[in-house]
Design a protein around this motif. Structure first.
Motif, PDB file in Angstrom:
ATOM      1  N   PHE A 197      82.927  98.583   7.223  1.00 53.45           N
ATOM      2  CA  PHE A 197      81.970  98.068   6.028  1.00 53.45           C
ATOM      3  C   PHE A 197      80.252  98.469   6.708  1.00 53.45           C
ATOM      4  N   GLU A 198      80.139  98.307   8.245  1.00 51.58           N
ATOM      5  CA  GLU A 198      78.871  98.668   8.543  1.00 51.58           C
ATOM      6  C   GLU A 198      78.637 100.049   8.717  1.00 51.58           C
ATOM      7  N   GLU A 199      79.705 100.687   9.013  1.00 52.92           N
ATOM      8  CA  GLU A 199      79.642 101.950   8.894  1.00 52.92           C
ATOM      9  C   GLU A 199      79.231 102.626   7.581  1.00 52.92           C
ATOM     10  N   ASN A 200      80.276 102.165   6.465  1.00 51.99           N
ATOM     11  CA  ASN A 200      79.946 102.644   5.001  1.00 51.99           C
ATOM     12  C   ASN A 200      78.396 102.334   4.648  1.00 51.99           C
ATOM     13  N   THR A 201      77.862 101.165   4.833  1.00 54.57           N
ATOM     14  CA  THR A 201      76.610 100.610   4.439  1.00 54.57           C
ATOM     15  C   THR A 201      75.431 101.220   5.230  1.00 54.57           C
TER      16      THR A 201
END
Length: 653
Positions: A306-310
């Motif tokens: 999630f943190e990589e995607n956002t």
């Protein structure tokens, strides 16, 4: 010569000639860049936070829905006692076995019934159970107590569950609290964190149970006192926390991780964690969950994915790019202040050059150009349509900063040069279609038409022409080809493309002597799902089936949709003899059977649709395409006739 500039224009020239204006513009642009950078950072952080909370609400609802499903299972089991004065062991098994809870509601360890036994009836109860065939049956743990609760039924009665027979859950404080709460309320009650009696010393997990009271139907239950008097026993389900939650939150690509605590979040109350080791997450939230009258706390935190995607480099790009542009803008203004006169003269020349071609290109669509054929092949005129086509302004091409030739797709450059050389040699016009790569990274199709102008000595001087964007036409042609060969719903090859590939494979098989196989798959119960839940859900099911079929085969194998709920898979290069090929085809078929037996969650519905698979093995042109399809189809119908959800091979007899 007196100046013809108007007073406002003259004042503007004076300002542009002042170096202080350049410094002021730099300060202002830097402030704007910093403001945009801070705004962009805050905006991306807000979007990520909103997306995180949305995902946590989804995961929370998934957990609540699953627990509600288990409560419904217990209510159905309790209803069995309400419908009969006495429920035998066989009736209990006959009721639960068709539910197939291990498939329809995975994660549940079992479903049992615990009978309340007063102290004076304990010996008689144990003797009765021993007469049923349980010679070693005893109520455990041993000891004198005024009231016992003995587990007498539990299904499936195998594996770990055998250890639970005769266990007195009422003797353990945590279980007893939940049982008393269920008894007094008449509602399902969730227990606190316990170690299940089914656990062994190896790989033990935290556990919990859900209880639902069963009252004697002949007694009233309108008050707490009456319910206590009428209590007959409890239907219940035990759960191993890790097994259950790993099934509920089994998505390997999930964007939200979860820690589940019994009551308040402490290390001792941890029931389940979806991550092996704790880490500092960017987004964290805690949500209280009340299930069966008991409090759980779910701590959600963002996953690495999630943190990589956002995460976004846009704020830094705005800052660095903005500062770079600010400096470039400052350099332009500063240089402009020093060379204003020279730039004005260049502007006048440019305007004169532009006006000389205005009539030529006024109503011509696309991009009109003139290029010198003498070294260095400079662009002497280019219309503004080039910017809409390539994303770069015409000034960059006119100045020589950019070369249009470099935008031509590398695979098409040779044919463009060949067409131009032929036109020069034969003194004819030329017309060619090719691809270019635009400034934003896209590929566009263009059509270029032109002719060469010659001087009195017959030497080529100018190349005049026009470039038109034909991308939409090319896309339309490609779309027409796709419609001819691919199924629009699943994006799989259709019957026409399947027969073409099958014919090619038969030729290859004839040359190599290698066997292949054809699988004909028909989805069981698809019509019932499509009619009851609607065509939209039916289409979603077909798309999901197509994705699972692609995942089950090799990249070189072909998956096609013939129509409706019928799919065909072409397996290539399976071996040098039919036995080896049949074995390989059987392994792939079993893999497909396992994948398609998994339930589908479609638009909020949990659906099940199993496949019937027919298989035929081939080598070379012994059989034609239509005959192979017929053989696989015939084998599929034998699978359906044999009870569905199975694989059958074509047999000549």
């Amino acid at each position: 010569m007196p100046s013809t500039e108007s007073p406002p224009l003259s004042r503007l020239n004076d300002l542009l000639a002042c170096e202080g204006v350049a410094w002021g513009a730099l300060a202002l642009s830097v402030l704007v860049t910093l403001g945009l950078w801070r705004y962009s950072e805050a905006d991306f952080a807000k979007r990520a936070e909103d997306r995180f909370h949305y995902r946590t609400e989804q995961e929370k609802q998934v957990l609540l829905d699953r627990m509600q499903d288990y409560e419904l299972v217990l209510r159905g089991a309790a209803g069995l006692f309400s419908a009969s004065d006495a429920v035998s062991r066989g009736e209990w098994r006959a009721y639960l076995k068709p539910l197939m809870l291990e498939i329809s509601r995975p994660g549940i360890l079992g479903t049992g019934f615990a009978e309340m036994v007063p102290a004076e009836q304990r010996v008689a109860h144990e003797q009765a159970m021993q007469r049923e065939g349980f010679a070693d049956y005893r109520i455990t743990p041993v000891g004198e107590r005024p009231l016992y609760s003995s587990i007498v039924y539990i299904e499936p009665f195998s594996g770990r569950n055998v250890r639970a027979l005769g266990y007195d859950m009422f003797a353990e404080p945590v279980r007893r609290e939940a049982m008393e709460r269920a008894r007094d309320s008449g509602l399902p009650a969730l227990s606190g964190k316990v170690t299940l009696v089914q656990e062994t010393d190896e790989a033990a997990q935290p556990g919990f149970l859900i209880y639902l009271p069963v009252y004697r139907s002949s007694l009233p239950v309108s008050s707490v006192a009456e319910r206590r008097q009428a209590l007959f026993g409890f239907v219940y389900s035990p759960f191993r926390a890790h097994d259950l939650m790993n099934e509920v939150f089994k998505d390997p690509g999930r964007e939200v991780e979860i820690e589940l605590f019994d009551a308040r979040p402490t290390p001792a109350s941890l029931l389940f964690s979806s991550e092996d080791r704790a880490r500092q997450a960017r987004h964290v939230t805690e949500i209280p969950l009340e299930i069966g009258g008991h409090l759980w706390t779910a701590r959600f935190h963002s996953s690495r994915r999630f943190e990589e995607n956002t995460a976004s480099a846009q704020p830094q790009m705005i800052l660095l790019g903005g500062l770079g542009l600010d400096l470039m803008f400052f350099a332009v203004l500063y240089t402009n202040a020093r060379h204003r006169r020279k730039m004005s003269e260049a502007t006048l020349k440019l305007e004169e050059s532009r006006d000389s071609f205005k009539t030529l290109v006024e109503n011509v669509p696309g991009t009109v150009f003139r290029v010198s054929l003498k070294s260095p092949w400079s662009v002497t005129h280019l219309s503004h349509g080039i910017e809409a086509l390539t994303g770069e302004p015409c000034e960059r091409y006119l100045s020589g900063e950019l070369s249009y030739v470099l935008l031509i797709h590398p695979e098409d450059r040779a044919s463009v040069r060949e067409s131009l050389a032929k036109a020069v040699a034969e003194r004819t016009a030329y017309s060619i279609e090719y691809r270019i790569n635009t400034a934003d990274g896209r590929t566009r199709w263009v059509s270029e038409r032109g002719c060469v102008s010659y001087d009195k000595e017959g030497q080529a001087q100018w190349l005049d022409g026009v470039i038109l964007d034909i991308t939409d036409r090319k896309l339309a042609e490609a779309a027409i080809r796709d419609l001819a060969f691919y199924d629009p719903l699943t994006k799989l090859p259709n019957r026409r493309l399947l027969f073409d590939r099958l014919e090619q494979q038969l030729l290859a098989s004839s040359r190599s002597g290698r066997f292949g196989a054809l699988l004909f798959i028909d989805m069981d119960n698809f019509k019932a799902i499509n009619d009851s839940l609607g065509h939209q859900v039916g289409d979603q099911l077909l798309i999901e089936v197509a994705q699972r079929l692609r995942a089950a085969v090799r990249e070189k194998d072909s998956v096609a949709r013939l129509g409706g709920d019928e799919f065909v898979i072409l397996l290539e290069d399976l071996g040098d003899d039919s036995c080896e090929a049949s074995r390989a085809a059987g392994q792939v078929s079993q893999k497909i059977l396992n994948l398609l037996n998994q339930t589908y969650r479609l638009s909020g519905y949990l659906c099940a649709s199993t496949p019937s698979i027919g298989v035929t093995v081939f080598c070379g042109h012994v059989e034609r395409c239509n005959e192979l399809i017929r053989q696989a189809d015939q084998a599929m119908y034998r699978a359906k006739a044999g009870g569905r959800n199975q694989v059958c091979f074509f047999e000549e007899a």
